[in-house]
Design an enzyme around this catalytic site. Structure first.
Site, PDB file in Angstrom:
ATOM      1  N   LYS A  54     -25.589  27.737  -9.604  1.00 44.32           N
ATOM      2  CA  LYS A  54     -25.717  27.416  -8.191  1.00 44.32           C
ATOM      3  C   LYS A  54     -25.008  28.446  -7.314  1.00 44.32           C
ATOM      4  O   LYS A  54     -25.365  28.650  -6.165  1.00 44.32           O
ATOM      5  CB  LYS A  54     -25.204  26.002  -7.894  1.00 44.32           C
ATOM      6  CG  LYS A  54     -23.691  25.825  -7.903  1.00 44.32           C
ATOM      7  CD  LYS A  54     -23.367  24.406  -7.382  1.00 44.32           C
ATOM      8  CE  LYS A  54     -21.894  24.130  -7.214  1.00 44.32           C
ATOM      9  NZ  LYS A  54     -21.191  23.911  -8.499  1.00 44.32           N
ATOM     10  N   HIS A 182     -13.295  19.585 -13.640  1.00 50.80           N
ATOM     11  CA  HIS A 182     -13.569  20.730 -12.754  1.00 50.80           C
ATOM     12  C   HIS A 182     -12.490  20.638 -11.692  1.00 50.80           C
ATOM     13  O   HIS A 182     -12.513  19.745 -10.860  1.00 50.80           O
ATOM     14  CB  HIS A 182     -14.980  20.604 -12.163  1.00 50.80           C
ATOM     15  CG  HIS A 182     -15.353  21.750 -11.277  1.00 50.80           C
ATOM     16  ND1 HIS A 182     -15.274  23.069 -11.681  1.00 50.80           N
ATOM     17  CD2 HIS A 182     -15.784  21.791 -10.000  1.00 50.80           C
ATOM     18  CE1 HIS A 182     -15.655  23.861 -10.686  1.00 50.80           C
ATOM     19  NE2 HIS A 182     -15.961  23.101  -9.660  1.00 50.80           N
ATOM     20  N   GLU A 257     -17.490  26.558 -17.067  1.00 50.71           N
ATOM     21  CA  GLU A 257     -18.647  26.648 -16.172  1.00 50.71           C
ATOM     22  C   GLU A 257     -18.330  27.498 -14.947  1.00 50.71           C
ATOM     23  O   GLU A 257     -18.366  27.015 -13.820  1.00 50.71           O
ATOM     24  CB  GLU A 257     -19.023  25.234 -15.688  1.00 50.71           C
ATOM     25  CG  GLU A 257     -19.280  24.223 -16.796  1.00 50.71           C
ATOM     26  CD  GLU A 257     -19.185  22.770 -16.305  1.00 50.71           C
ATOM     27  OE1 GLU A 257     -18.699  22.518 -15.182  1.00 50.71           O
ATOM     28  OE2 GLU A 257     -19.593  21.892 -17.075  1.00 50.71           O
TER      29      GLU A 257
END
Ligand SMILES: *Cc1c(COP(=O)(O)O)cnc(C)c1O
Length: 392
Positions: A54, A182, A257
């Site tokens: 993204k 995250h 990630e």
């Protein structure tokens, strides 16, 4: 060990590229993307990288990541289908959006994506219906008020609900395999990660007391890129994270990630001053790219971009606006700059993450075109100028 580097065009390159390709123009360095990948691999060798596309879904970045052996963090059917269309198999993707759409889950079925995250009870039944036996990670909430964009306001199960949710996932027939965190975006010290690891450790210990052997720790993204006024030491931070992972999670698979870190330093924007005005004693510069374009990161990512003019002169404070007719289209107020004229070019380095990805064509303005530096520099006979340390 090598330090973090970033890609920055010289004045000569800016002038020649603008003349040849017009503005606004994005210039992307795939070599920089590779360097970013390699640096992370070197410092945390036990960690598998899933690029969070993204941040910048440019096909050439995706292809570079594929060639490097990276896997991918996806969040929608669109991202899954795009990767499938360029030959990425589903077993190289994690569907890391804790709340999934039916079309996203359908895309998982078609592409063979079986790894995903969840943070709520309703998601368990949804996942089991589309992908029975899916390998799932519980996304845990980790509060980090210091993060640039604190995503834990939106996602993550609280610590005290973790066990109950994991047992429910197991009961539903899912492969309850690990924990995902995250800690935020643009995180500039190891502390939030280390704090998250404490919480994960306690959840994993509790899980094994319930006969649940968690084998995966996904540490998410958040690794930083150079930002005005912010000082950090990336390699020291990565080394601290790696050391702790070896100490406490040596027997676990480590996943990550990264988004911003992978793409942010690899792209420059060249934009032109198309109008100058004075309003209430303030100088206004109008640029050919704006809030609805590459500078969308000003709003969506709360990012303060650096503008380089290559001009001399005593700095003044000015307002910078985009080309559209909307009054929201103002990027910066009171920003220090050399005095500018219509036709001047501005270079915006470190402009590759959460910029072009969220650009629109509002009001009929095209998105900035992207050229690849390693291709165009040969054509123009230009040398690469690169700054090897962080300039902040
Ligand atoms: C956006 C996102 C990332 C990437 O974050 P960066 O700060 O760009 O590295 C990683 N994981 C999840 C779940 C995300 O939503």
């Amino acid at each position: 060990m090598k330090e973090q580097s970033f890609f920055q065009l010289s004045q000569d390159a800016v002038n020649q590229l603008a003349e040849r390709y017009g503005t606004p123009l994005l210039v992307l360095s795939l070599e920089q993307v590779e360097k970013n990948y390699d640096l992370l691999r070197t410092h945390i060798p036990q960690m598998k990288i899933h690029y969070a596309m993204k941040a910048n879904p440019d096909l050439r970045i995706l292809e570079t990541m594929i060639n490097k052996g990276s896997e991918f963090d996806v969040a929608s059917d669109g991202e899954i289908n795009l990767l499938s269309s360029i030959g990425v198999s589903g077993d190289r993707m994690i569907y890391a959006n804790p709340i999934k759409t039916e079309s996203g889950l359908q895309a998982c079925v078609e592409a063979g994506v079986t790894r995903m995250t969840f943070d709520s009870e309703t998601e368990i039944a949804k996942i089991a219906r589309f992908v029975p036996h899916a390998t799932v990670l519980l996304r845990l909430r980790i509060d980090n008020p210091a993060a640039h964009v604190d995503l834990n306001k939106k996602f993550g199960a609280p610590r005290e609900k973790a066990m109950e949710l994991m047992l429910k996932a197991r009961e539903a027939g899912l492969d309850m395999a690990g924990i995902a965190v995250h800690v935020g975006s643009q995180v500039t010290t190891a502390d939030p990660y280390l704090h998250a690891f404490d919480v994960v450790r306690s959840v994993m210990d509790e899980a094994s007391r319930h006969g649940l052997d968690l084998r995966i720790l996904d540490i998410g993204g958040g690794f930083p890129i150079p930002e005005t006024g912010v000082h950090y030491n990336l390699t020291a931070m990565l080394d601290q994270i790696a050391a702790r992972l070896s100490e406490d999670f040596a027997d676990k698979e480590i996943w990550s990630e990264p988004g911003r870190y992978m793409a942010g330093t690899a792209q420059n924007l060249i934009t032109k001053v198309i109008g100058v005005n004075e309003r209430n004693g303030q100088v206004w510069y109008f640029l050919d790219d704006g809030i609805y374009g590459t500078f969308s990161g000003v709003i969506f990512d709360q990012w303060d971009f650096k503008l380089l003019s290559f001009k001399e002169g005593r700095k003044i404070r000015a307002t910078f606006a985009g080309p559209s007719c909307d009054s929201l289209d103002i990027m910066f107020r009171g920003k220090l700059t050399e005095p500018l004229d219509v036709g001047d070019l501005l270079l915006v380095p470190v402009c590759g993450a959460y910029t072009s990805a969220s650009a629109t064509t509002f009001n009929g303005f095209k998105k900035a075109r992207t050229v690849v530096w390693e291709e165009v520099r040969k054509e123009l006979g230009l040398e690469q100028q690169e700054l090897l340390s962080m300039a902040v």
